[in-house]
Design an enzyme around this catalytic site. Structure first.
Site, PDB file in Angstrom:
ATOM      1  N   PHE A 149      47.237  44.512  45.495  1.00 23.81           N
ATOM      2  CA  PHE A 149      45.812  44.725  45.776  1.00 23.81           C
ATOM      3  C   PHE A 149      44.975  44.923  44.522  1.00 23.81           C
ATOM      4  O   PHE A 149      43.771  44.745  44.545  1.00 23.81           O
ATOM      5  CB  PHE A 149      45.642  45.953  46.698  1.00 23.81           C
ATOM      6  CG  PHE A 149      45.693  47.278  45.971  1.00 23.81           C
ATOM      7  CD1 PHE A 149      44.572  47.785  45.324  1.00 23.81           C
ATOM      8  CD2 PHE A 149      46.870  48.010  45.900  1.00 23.81           C
ATOM      9  CE1 PHE A 149      44.628  48.991  44.627  1.00 23.81           C
ATOM     10  CE2 PHE A 149      46.932  49.214  45.205  1.00 23.81           C
ATOM     11  CZ  PHE A 149      45.804  49.699  44.572  1.00 23.81           C
ATOM     12  N   LYS A 173      50.347  34.469  49.194  1.00 24.39           N
ATOM     13  CA  LYS A 173      50.188  35.562  50.164  1.00 24.39           C
ATOM     14  C   LYS A 173      49.574  36.727  49.373  1.00 24.39           C
ATOM     15  O   LYS A 173      50.278  37.506  48.747  1.00 24.39           O
ATOM     16  CB  LYS A 173      51.562  35.951  50.737  1.00 24.39           C
ATOM     17  CG  LYS A 173      51.538  36.574  52.124  1.00 24.39           C
ATOM     18  CD  LYS A 173      50.705  37.830  52.265  1.00 24.39           C
ATOM     19  CE  LYS A 173      51.382  39.064  51.732  1.00 24.39           C
ATOM     20  NZ  LYS A 173      50.469  40.237  51.664  1.00 24.39           N
ATOM     21  N   GLU A 176      46.904  42.176  51.656  1.00 19.81           N
ATOM     22  CA  GLU A 176      46.137  42.244  52.901  1.00 19.81           C
ATOM     23  C   GLU A 176      44.994  43.257  52.801  1.00 19.81           C
ATOM     24  O   GLU A 176      44.144  43.330  53.678  1.00 19.81           O
ATOM     25  CB  GLU A 176      47.068  42.583  54.076  1.00 19.81           C
ATOM     26  CG  GLU A 176      47.749  43.953  54.038  1.00 19.81           C
ATOM     27  CD  GLU A 176      49.008  44.016  53.155  1.00 19.81           C
ATOM     28  OE1 GLU A 176      49.080  43.274  52.150  1.00 19.81           O
ATOM     29  OE2 GLU A 176      49.879  44.838  53.477  1.00 19.81           O
ATOM     30  N   SER A 226      54.694  46.667  43.564  1.00 20.05           N
ATOM     31  CA  SER A 226      55.410  47.897  43.210  1.00 20.05           C
ATOM     32  C   SER A 226      56.905  47.615  43.026  1.00 20.05           C
ATOM     33  O   SER A 226      57.433  46.623  43.549  1.00 20.05           O
ATOM     34  CB  SER A 226      55.201  48.925  44.323  1.00 20.05           C
ATOM     35  OG  SER A 226      55.715  48.415  45.529  1.00 20.05           O
ATOM     36  N   CYS A 281      48.311  48.158  36.488  1.00 26.43           N
ATOM     37  CA  CYS A 281      49.721  48.296  36.100  1.00 26.43           C
ATOM     38  C   CYS A 281      49.844  48.544  34.610  1.00 26.43           C
ATOM     39  O   CYS A 281      50.884  48.978  34.135  1.00 26.43           O
ATOM     40  CB  CYS A 281      50.491  47.051  36.480  1.00 26.43           C
ATOM     41  SG  CYS A 281      49.989  45.636  35.530  1.00 26.43           S
ATOM     42  N   GLU A 382      55.072  56.685  39.308  1.00 20.75           N
ATOM     43  CA  GLU A 382      53.818  55.952  39.108  1.00 20.75           C
ATOM     44  C   GLU A 382      52.822  56.496  40.129  1.00 20.75           C
ATOM     45  O   GLU A 382      53.039  56.366  41.335  1.00 20.75           O
ATOM     46  CB  GLU A 382      54.032  54.448  39.344  1.00 20.75           C
ATOM     47  CG  GLU A 382      52.753  53.657  39.156  1.00 20.75           C
ATOM     48  CD  GLU A 382      52.915  52.162  39.429  1.00 20.75           C
ATOM     49  OE1 GLU A 382      53.541  51.798  40.432  1.00 20.75           O
ATOM     50  OE2 GLU A 382      52.382  51.374  38.633  1.00 20.75           O
TER      51      GLU A 382
HETATM   52  P1  NAD Z   1      52.895  46.542  46.972  1.00 15.27           P
HETATM   53  O1  NAD Z   1      54.256  46.401  46.393  1.00 15.27           O
HETATM   54  O2  NAD Z   1      52.694  47.542  48.052  1.00 15.27           O
HETATM   55  O3  NAD Z   1      52.401  45.142  47.581  1.00 15.27           O
HETATM   56  C1  NAD Z   1      52.490  43.946  46.858  1.00 15.27           C
HETATM   57  C2  NAD Z   1      52.637  42.786  47.837  1.00 15.27           C
HETATM   58  O4  NAD Z   1      53.850  42.957  48.581  1.00 15.27           O
HETATM   59  C3  NAD Z   1      51.510  42.684  48.855  1.00 15.27           C
HETATM   60  O5  NAD Z   1      51.162  41.337  49.037  1.00 15.27           O
HETATM   61  C4  NAD Z   1      52.107  43.287  50.118  1.00 15.27           C
HETATM   62  O6  NAD Z   1      51.587  42.719  51.303  1.00 15.27           O
HETATM   63  C5  NAD Z   1      53.586  42.962  49.978  1.00 15.27           C
HETATM   64  N1  NAD Z   1      54.446  43.981  50.602  1.00 15.27           N
HETATM   65  C6  NAD Z   1      54.198  45.323  50.704  1.00 15.27           C
HETATM   66  N2  NAD Z   1      55.208  45.935  51.339  1.00 15.27           N
HETATM   67  C7  NAD Z   1      56.119  44.994  51.656  1.00 15.27           C
HETATM   68  C8  NAD Z   1      57.389  45.018  52.312  1.00 15.27           C
HETATM   69  N3  NAD Z   1      57.913  46.154  52.772  1.00 15.27           N
HETATM   70  N4  NAD Z   1      58.054  43.858  52.455  1.00 15.27           N
HETATM   71  C9  NAD Z   1      57.543  42.712  51.988  1.00 15.27           C
HETATM   72  N5  NAD Z   1      56.344  42.616  51.358  1.00 15.27           N
HETATM   73  C10 NAD Z   1      55.635  43.744  51.189  1.00 15.27           C
HETATM   74  O7  NAD Z   1      51.902  46.812  45.745  1.00 15.27           O
HETATM   75  P2  NAD Z   1      50.361  47.185  45.791  1.00 15.27           P
HETATM   76  O8  NAD Z   1      50.215  48.591  46.263  1.00 15.27           O
HETATM   77  O9  NAD Z   1      49.582  46.119  46.466  1.00 15.27           O
HETATM   78  O10 NAD Z   1      50.004  47.107  44.230  1.00 15.27           O
HETATM   79  C11 NAD Z   1      50.195  48.154  43.335  1.00 15.27           C
HETATM   80  C12 NAD Z   1      51.523  48.032  42.612  1.00 15.27           C
HETATM   81  O11 NAD Z   1      51.597  46.778  41.929  1.00 15.27           O
HETATM   82  C13 NAD Z   1      51.704  49.085  41.528  1.00 15.27           C
HETATM   83  O12 NAD Z   1      53.026  49.545  41.577  1.00 15.27           O
HETATM   84  C14 NAD Z   1      51.437  48.325  40.236  1.00 15.27           C
HETATM   85  O13 NAD Z   1      52.051  48.858  39.091  1.00 15.27           O
HETATM   86  C15 NAD Z   1      52.002  46.993  40.578  1.00 15.27           C
HETATM   87  N6  NAD Z   1      51.467  45.950  39.714  1.00 15.27           N
HETATM   88  C16 NAD Z   1      52.271  45.451  38.746  1.00 15.27           C
HETATM   89  C17 NAD Z   1      51.787  44.491  37.879  1.00 15.27           C
HETATM   90  C18 NAD Z   1      52.664  43.924  36.805  1.00 15.27           C
HETATM   91  O14 NAD Z   1      52.248  42.963  36.201  1.00 15.27           O
HETATM   92  N7  NAD Z   1      53.838  44.448  36.547  1.00 15.27           N
HETATM   93  C19 NAD Z   1      50.468  44.033  38.002  1.00 15.27           C
HETATM   94  C20 NAD Z   1      49.665  44.554  39.007  1.00 15.27           C
HETATM   95  C21 NAD Z   1      50.182  45.519  39.861  1.00 15.27           C
END
Ligand code: NAD
Length: 497
Positions: A149, A173, A176, A226, A281, A382
């Protein structure tokens, strides 16, 4: 209320959603739209559209692909304020920050415009007598991206411009929680001349992701999010035979040596800690103050934080916006409570913030802890919010030990005026992206982005040349032409078609 729909085969998906989620305006706390959640059959429809578009797209000339990428670059540049406004509306980040996000995404599109040079192969003449060997890079086929997000426009742009430039077709994808920017940009790419089906967007949750992970036509997956989900995506995707790069979370340390320019370090730490309300991040979340650095740094931080203006993202005076959801805001707040309970010194407390006219918004003011200890949850986890912690250590070696013991290894920074210390740090530190007097060392589009340890699962970093490697595979050809002759006469000046 509007339902944000999938984008499949170059147009909005028309069937009413069987499942949907809610999209909030984080500044008001109100639901502003619904978003369709794809069923497995709808994910299949997007993958089918991508598979159908593949044969024509992968054989489209580099000249034509480049023209479309340039046209897309122009459209994104022209519409960047409109994209930024969408980001602010759904994510909550302040408009100037949203504009910065679009500009960094634009740089990746600009990099992808150079695909004709980037994708060039290799050639060796006469490896044996009159035998030549060459290697070419070919696209993988249908590839997918799953994004978080916090950068709803830029992180997808780390992926699809390069994948598509390489001749793949793409299914995205996006998160959401803020899904509109992805669809808006897909529309712009279509307007730039991208054929239908080359870029598709499906919205949804785990149901959609799981279908992408197991679908036999998907050849590769780029994931950013994450760490627990990144590990799951890597393990499940590779189990299904796919190439996967999965970028995870972070806990970025900033080491401040006693000889550093403390004013510069304080400016940098406040910008990197509280920009986008800490939902980056590459945000700095831990400052490791060496020797007496903390005695000078903490008051300088406090002075700056006291002046920060938290408010709605479209308000020009706001420097920090709300968090993405109420649940996330409450989780971040609970970390602050836990830090106080564990005995860290809360120097600035943003928990009581009230934004007039936006009482139901998901706001949390900036929080600063001093005397944080490594065993505390505010150090270990985090938090992904406007919470910065200062850990005090005696020596450079102790600071390095902390960085190395932490499970994450995304970004790290050192602030010092000692070139030798900085050089030693760069050579020794086990982290993927390093800043020297630079707090957020996000590499330019022509380098690649990626952390180490629990911040990335997979072999290749994202975008830059690693992106081209990730979205292509090599074919090596050995050829002999015992009687080489060319046939047919053409006196015309050779042109690209
Ligand atoms: P998230 O892991 O909750 O979601 C990321 C994606 O995975 C979304 O599209 C979501 O719909 C999907 N997802 C969530 N739960 C899922 C599940 N159980 N099974 C399958 N798919 C699932 O992350 P977020 O809260 O949207 O974003 C924040 C996180 O992203 C932080 O941890 C941040 O550090 C990380 N991030 C990392 C980078 C990097 O380059 N390393 C860059 C941006 C964000």
């Amino acid at each position: 209320m509007e339902t944000i729909q999938h984008w499949i085969g170059g147009k909005p998906y028309e069937r009413a959603a069987e499942r949907h989620g809610e999209v909030f305006d984080p500044a008001t706390g109100q639901v502003q739209a619904k978003v369709a959640y794809a069923t497995p059959a709808e994910v299949d429809a997007a993958i089918d559209a991508a598979a159908e578009a593949l044969p024509a797209w992968r054989t489209t000339s580099l000249a034509r692909r480049t023209k479309i990428l340039f046209a897309f670059r122009e459209l994104v540049d022209k519409k960047k304020e409109a994209i930024a406004a969408i980001l602010t509306r759904e994510h909550g980040k302040v408009f100037s920050d949203a504009l910065g996000e679009v500009n960094r995404g634009l740089e990746v599109i600009e990099f992808a415009c150079g695909i004709a040079d980037l994708i060039k192969g290799e050639f060796s003449e006469n490896v044996s007598t009159e035998v030549d060997t060459y290697a070419i890079r070919q696209p993988l086929g249908v590839v997918a991206g799953i994004t978080p997000f916090n950068f709803p426009a830029m992180v997808p742009m780390w992926m699809y411009p390069i994948a598509i430039a390489c001749g793949n077709t793409f299914v995205l994808k996006p998160s959401e929680r803020d899904p509109s920017a992805a669809v808006y940009c897909a529309e712009l790419f279509r307007e730039a001349g991208l054929p239908p089906g080359v870029l598709n967007v499906v919205h949804g949750d785990k149901v959609a992701v799981d279908r992408i992970l197991e679908h036999p036509a998907v050849q590769a997956i780029s994931f950013v999010g994450s760490t627990p989900i990144a590990r799951y995506i890597y393990e499940t995707g590779t189990k299904h035979g796919k190439r996967v790069q999965a970028l995870g979370g972070a806990k970025n340390h900033m080491i401040v040596l006693p000889d550093a320019d403390m004013e510069l370090a304080a400016d940098a730490a406040v910008g990197a800690g509280y920009g986008s309300a800490g939902e980056r991040c590459m945000a700095i979340s831990v400052i490791v103050a060496v020797g007496d650095a903390g005695d000078r740094l903490v008051p300088a931080l406090r002075e700056r934080i006291a002046k920060l203006k938290t408010g709605p993202g479209m308000e020009p005076s706001s420097e920090m916006g709300p968090l993405i959801t109420r649940a996330h805001r409450d989780k971040v707040k609970s970390y602050v409570d836990a830090g106080v309970d564990a005995g860290a010194r809360l120097v600035m407390d943003g928990r009581g913030i009230r934004v007039p006219g936006h009482e139901d918004g998901f706001f949390l003011g900036p929080c600063l802890f001093d005397s944080v200890k490594p065993e505390m949850s505010i150090y270990q986890d985090e938090i992904f919010g406007p919470v910065l912690g200062v850990v005090r250590v005696g020596t450079y070696d102790e600071a390095m030990k902390l960085v190395h013991a932490h499970p994450y290894g995304n970004g790290v920074a050192i602030f010092t005026n000692d070139g030798g210390a900085a050089r030693k740090f760069v050579a020794e530190v086990e982290v993927g992206m390093v800043g020297v007097n630079v707090p957020i060392p996000v590499p330019m589009a022509y380098y690649s982005f990626g952390g180490w340890k629990a911040s990335l699962f997979g072999d290749l970093h994202i975008y830059g040349r690693d992106g081209v490697r990730f979205y292509t595979r090599t074919k090596a050809v050995t050829s002999r032409w015992p009687d080489p002759r060319f046939r047919g006469v053409d006196l015309g000046f050779p042109q690209n078609k």
